[in-house]
Design an enzyme around this catalytic site. Structure first.
Site, short mmCIF file in Angstrom:
data_model
loop_
_atom_site.label_atom_id
_atom_site.label_comp_id
_atom_site.label_asym_id
_atom_site.label_seq_id
_atom_site.Cartn_x
_atom_site.Cartn_y
_atom_site.Cartn_z
CG ASP A 156 -2.15 -0.80 1.04
OD1 ASP A 156 -2.36 -1.27 -0.08
OD2 ASP A 156 -2.90 -0.95 2.02
CE LYS A 176 -8.05 0.86 -2.00
NZ LYS A 176 -7.82 0.23 -0.73
CG MET A 191 -8.19 7.61 7.07
SD MET A 191 -9.20 6.20 6.57
CE MET A 191 -9.68 5.52 8.14
N1 SAH Z 1 -3.77 0.49 8.98
C1 SAH Z 1 -3.20 1.80 9.27
C2 SAH Z 1 -4.21 2.90 9.06
C3 SAH Z 1 -4.60 3.11 7.62
S1 SAH Z 1 -5.77 4.41 7.43
C4 SAH Z 1 -2.68 1.80 10.70
O1 SAH Z 1 -2.90 0.83 11.45
O2 SAH Z 1 -2.02 2.77 11.07
C5 SAH Z 1 -4.73 5.77 6.97
C6 SAH Z 1 -4.62 6.78 8.10
O3 SAH Z 1 -3.68 6.33 9.08
C7 SAH Z 1 -4.08 8.11 7.67
O4 SAH Z 1 -5.12 8.92 7.14
C8 SAH Z 1 -3.56 8.68 8.97
O5 SAH Z 1 -4.60 9.20 9.76
C9 SAH Z 1 -3.04 7.43 9.66
N2 SAH Z 1 -1.58 7.28 9.49
C10 SAH Z 1 -0.94 6.29 8.84
N3 SAH Z 1 0.40 6.45 8.92
C11 SAH Z 1 0.60 7.56 9.66
C12 SAH Z 1 1.76 8.26 10.12
N4 SAH Z 1 2.99 7.84 9.82
N5 SAH Z 1 1.58 9.38 10.86
C13 SAH Z 1 0.35 9.82 11.18
N6 SAH Z 1 -0.78 9.21 10.78
C14 SAH Z 1 -0.66 8.09 10.04
#
Ligand code: SAH
Length: 251
Positions: free
Chosen positions: A32, A54, A168
């Site tokens: 991803d 995406k 998000m």
């Molecule tokens: N499965 C992922 C989440 C995916 S949804 C998890 O467990 O973290 C995508 C959202 O995750 C983004 O919109 C943001 O809010 C958050 N996110 C992912 N990586 C991030 C990072 N390095 N720093 C801050 N927020 C992050």
């Protein structure tokens, strides 16, 4: 066999030993957008690397398409790794992929990862729970796409949970603010906006529920970013003060 694997929150060192083993054995990796690309270098040279990312609001590959490809590669007898940012079962649609694999009779495993709320909070020195300040935290989606199926209960979250970790939510800050204020959260509640948490590009901004939207605009907050809401956000300031006291004592 398909491994649905969490890559951790951004810093490539925050991956589990088991996840790394799966990457090193992979014949096909479907990854991803939020996966740190350094991790792909760990896969065997001949492994096929397929981008399924995406960007917010845009779709490179539809979820159905990804599910179909996972099944098709597994049917060819390949060792397939489905690599996702953070944890695959926290806003990662890992559950949908697991269901598709199960329906096709394909064995799979899930390798958990450090979810970005936990990673980003740690990098910002904000404990998600803290004795006397926060006895609970919740991971919440700020994206209104989810609301058709299972609407976010901002009314209950505003009162019932001490720390909110909102994923998000960058494009929905005015709405999140409106909902939390409407349901009685104080405008002065501290908020941390953490962009690119755990990476070398991390930016952290401290503000309040009242002014988080203006601040995000002023600093051009980008994705991915996490919104932490709750009294625990005050702690890094206190920690910094303590550290300064300690260093002046030592110095
Ligand atoms: N499965 C992922 C989440 C995916 S949804 C998890 O467990 O973290 C995508 C959202 O995750 C983004 O919109 C943001 O809010 C958050 N996110 C992912 N990586 C991030 C990072 N390095 N720093 C801050 N927020 C992050």
């Amino acid at each position: 066999m398909v491994s649905i694997v969490g890559a951790g929150p951004g810093d490539p060192e925050l991956i589990t030993v088991k996840a790394m083993k799966r990457i090193r054995q992979a014949e096909v990796i479907l990854y991803d957008r939020l996966v740190n690309e350094e991790l792909l270098e760990e896969a065997p040279g001949e492994a096929e690397r397929i981008y399924c990312g995406k960007a917010p609001g845009r779709h490179a590959a539809s979820q159905e398409d990804i599910n179909r490809r996972l099944v098709a590669y597994a049917m060819q007898g390949k060792r397939v790794v489905r690599l996702k940012g953070g944890d695959p079962f926290v806003f990662g649609r890992g559950g949908e992929e697991a269901l598709a694999l199960a329906a096709a009779g394909i064995p799979y495993e899930v390798v958990p990862g450090i979810t970005s709320a936990v990673g980003a909070a740690a990098s910002a020195s904000i404990p998600l729970t803290h004795r006397g300040l926060a006895a609970s935290f919740a991971c919440v989606t700020g994206s209104r796409c989810h609301e058709d199926g299972s609407p976010v209960r901002w009314d209950l979250l505003a009162h019932g949970v001490d720390t909110l970790a909102i994923y998000m939510g960058v494009s929905q800050l005015p709405y999140i603010r409106e909902q939390l204020l409407l349901h009685g959260k104080a405008g002065s509640t501290p908020v941390a906006l953490i962009e690119q948490g755990t990476t070398s590009r991390q930016r952290t901004f401290l503000c309040t529920l009242e002014n988080m939207h203006e601040l995000a605009k002023a600093v051009k907050l980008g994705n991915p970013a996490l919104i932490l809401v709750g009294e625990v956000v005050r702690l890094p300031g206190q920690l910094a003060l303590l550290e300064r006291n300690v260093s002046t004592r030592i110095g």
